[in-house]
Design a protein around this motif. Structure first.
Motif, PDB file in Angstrom:
ATOM      1  N   LEU A 106      -7.727  54.746  18.494  1.00 50.95           N
ATOM      2  CA  LEU A 106      -8.239  53.434  18.093  1.00 50.95           C
ATOM      3  C   LEU A 106      -9.054  53.536  16.806  1.00 50.95           C
ATOM      4  CD1 LEU A 106      -8.179  50.490  19.022  1.00 50.95           C
ATOM      5  CD2 LEU A 106     -10.241  50.942  20.344  1.00 50.95           C
ATOM      6  N   VAL A 136      -6.325  54.627  13.858  1.00 53.22           N
ATOM      7  CA  VAL A 136      -5.425  53.523  13.515  1.00 53.22           C
ATOM      8  C   VAL A 136      -6.234  52.323  13.036  1.00 53.22           C
ATOM      9  CG1 VAL A 136      -3.725  51.906  14.448  1.00 53.22           C
ATOM     10  CG2 VAL A 136      -3.593  54.320  15.042  1.00 53.22           C
ATOM     11  N   GLY A 137      -7.370  52.084  13.682  1.00 51.31           N
ATOM     12  CA  GLY A 137      -8.233  50.976  13.250  1.00 51.31           C
ATOM     13  C   GLY A 137      -8.729  51.168  11.828  1.00 51.31           C
ATOM     14  N   ALA A 162      -5.821  50.440   9.571  1.00 50.77           N
ATOM     15  CA  ALA A 162      -5.587  48.993   9.571  1.00 50.77           C
ATOM     16  C   ALA A 162      -6.665  48.275   8.762  1.00 50.77           C
ATOM     17  CB  ALA A 162      -5.553  48.472  11.007  1.00 50.77           C
ATOM     18  N   ALA A 163      -7.902  48.734   8.880  1.00 43.66           N
ATOM     19  CA  ALA A 163      -8.995  48.110   8.126  1.00 43.66           C
ATOM     20  C   ALA A 163      -8.770  48.257   6.620  1.00 43.66           C
ATOM     21  CB  ALA A 163     -10.335  48.720   8.524  1.00 43.66           C
ATOM     22  N   GLY A 212      -1.962  44.713   9.476  1.00 47.63           N
ATOM     23  CA  GLY A 212      -3.100  45.523   9.908  1.00 47.63           C
ATOM     24  C   GLY A 212      -3.885  44.859  11.016  1.00 47.63           C
ATOM     25  N   VAL A 213      -4.095  43.550  10.912  1.00 45.63           N
ATOM     26  CA  VAL A 213      -4.800  42.806  11.961  1.00 45.63           C
ATOM     27  C   VAL A 213      -3.993  42.849  13.253  1.00 45.63           C
ATOM     28  CG1 VAL A 213      -5.552  40.498  12.682  1.00 45.63           C
ATOM     29  CG2 VAL A 213      -6.048  41.310  10.370  1.00 45.63           C
ATOM     30  N   ALA A 269      -4.072  46.453  14.821  1.00 47.62           N
ATOM     31  CA  ALA A 269      -5.370  46.734  15.437  1.00 47.62           C
ATOM     32  C   ALA A 269      -5.517  45.957  16.747  1.00 47.62           C
ATOM     33  CB  ALA A 269      -6.504  46.375  14.470  1.00 47.62           C
ATOM     34  N   LEU A 299      -3.229  47.573  19.479  1.00 48.47           N
ATOM     35  CA  LEU A 299      -3.766  48.828  19.993  1.00 48.47           C
ATOM     36  C   LEU A 299      -4.988  48.565  20.868  1.00 48.47           C
ATOM     37  CD1 LEU A 299      -3.451  51.823  20.260  1.00 48.47           C
ATOM     38  CD2 LEU A 299      -4.737  52.103  18.150  1.00 48.47           C
ATOM     39  N   ALA A 300      -5.837  47.646  20.453  1.00 50.08           N
ATOM     40  CA  ALA A 300      -6.992  47.295  21.279  1.00 50.08           C
ATOM     41  C   ALA A 300      -6.539  46.728  22.620  1.00 50.08           C
ATOM     42  CB  ALA A 300      -7.883  46.294  20.548  1.00 50.08           C
TER      43      ALA A 300
END
Length: 154
Positions: A101, A104-105, A108-109, A131-132, A135, A138-139
């Motif tokens: 997380l 990848v986050g 993505a950010a 990207g949003v 994220a 995955l969350a």
């Protein structure tokens, strides 16, 4: 009194697995061509490519190293929704998912900020939207695993 369903939301994990497999295939494709970057991503300028190849590492090798990363990530998210994966102790699975997380986050950010604000990487607005979505997916995968495997004491 409403009863809670104990079936996990599987679709975020399946979607992430497809995305991670696509990542692995994209990295393999670029590695075979000796190119830097990712299909559909920003174009790496020739001077930056030359500097990277000269100063940092063998471009093809670096790209090939992305393939097992994508395959491992796909296996990990699939483990969150399969019977075999559910046998992995939470104490091992949750830190692995948390690390994924964060990694990848973070990527993505960067896509989001560069896509909407522009920091010079070359991601476009549609990459920011992706990207949003990634994220969020995955969350949702991590949340589904956590909520499904928690005990009443949690």
């Amino acid at each position: 009194m409403a009863t809670e369903s104990r079936s996990p939301a599987r679709w975020p994990a399946y979607t992430m697995a497809v995305l991670f497999l696509g990542y692995a295939v994209g990295k393999a494709s670029y590695a075979a061509q000796g190119r830097l970057g990712f299909p559909g991503g920003p174009v790496v300028p020739a001077d930056e490519y030359e500097r990277y190849a000269r100063e940092v590492a063998d471009v093809a090798l670096v790209q090939w190293l992305g393939v097992p990363t994508g395959l491992l990530a796909a296996a990990l998210v699939l483990a969150t929704v399969t019977a075999v994966g559910r046998r992995v102790p939470r104490v091992l699975m949750l830190p692995a998912l948390a690390g994924m997380l964060v990694a990848v986050g973070g990527g993505a950010a960067i896509m989001v900020v560069d896509g909407f604000v522009g920091i010079g990487v070359g991601w476009q607005w549609y990459h920011g939207v992706l990207g949003v979505v990634v994220a969020g997916l995955l969350a949702a995968t991590v949340w589904s695993y956590w909520s499904y495997t928690r005990t009443p004491a949690d």
